[in-house]
Design an enzyme around this catalytic site. Sequence first.
Site, mmCIF file in Angstrom:
data_model
loop_
_atom_site.group_PDB
_atom_site.id
_atom_site.type_symbol
_atom_site.label_atom_id
_atom_site.label_comp_id
_atom_site.label_asym_id
_atom_site.label_seq_id
_atom_site.Cartn_x
_atom_site.Cartn_y
_atom_site.Cartn_z
ATOM 1 N N LYS A 62 0.835 -1.203 0.000
ATOM 2 C CA LYS A 62 0.000 0.000 0.000
ATOM 3 C C LYS A 62 0.872 1.257 0.000
ATOM 4 O O LYS A 62 0.573 2.229 -0.693
ATOM 5 C CB LYS A 62 -0.930 -0.006 1.203
ATOM 6 N N HIS A 104 0.043 -6.099 18.104
ATOM 7 C CA HIS A 104 -1.039 -7.064 18.261
ATOM 8 C C HIS A 104 -1.909 -6.652 19.435
ATOM 9 O O HIS A 104 -1.397 -6.213 20.460
ATOM 10 C CB HIS A 104 -0.481 -8.463 18.565
#
Length: 134
Positions: A62, A104
């Site tokens: 991206k 995370h």
Amino acid sequence: MIIGIGNDMESISRIEGVLSRRPNFLSTILTPAEQEAVQKRTGKHYLEFVAGRFSAKEAYAKALGTGIGRDVSWQDISILNAKSGRPVMKVVGQKNRIEVAITHSGDYVNTVVTIERASWLQRFAARFIGRKEN
């Protein structure tokens, strides 16, 4: 000067499902060095590693603005850890500076990648001196 920023968020349980359905998924998205590194992890840490690398590679694509495909493949991108534990991304043919952050939380992994145009001094140092990782 920053020339690209990419962000990706991935469900760890979704990656777990893909791993159970597609046995070759690991060898598709992870380089041999990454595959070796993931074998040292178990349980939750194994899944976090795979999901984190998948997400970071998506974020890089991206930032590059091309996606995974013709211009960059899964195998062109490698993310290993420095001695400090910090993830370090290396991309075949990429001369610019790349920074990656992987985090995370619960069932999710979030990654951010920046691509920064290297100055002539940084390019010189990388070529002739090398960049030390801590």
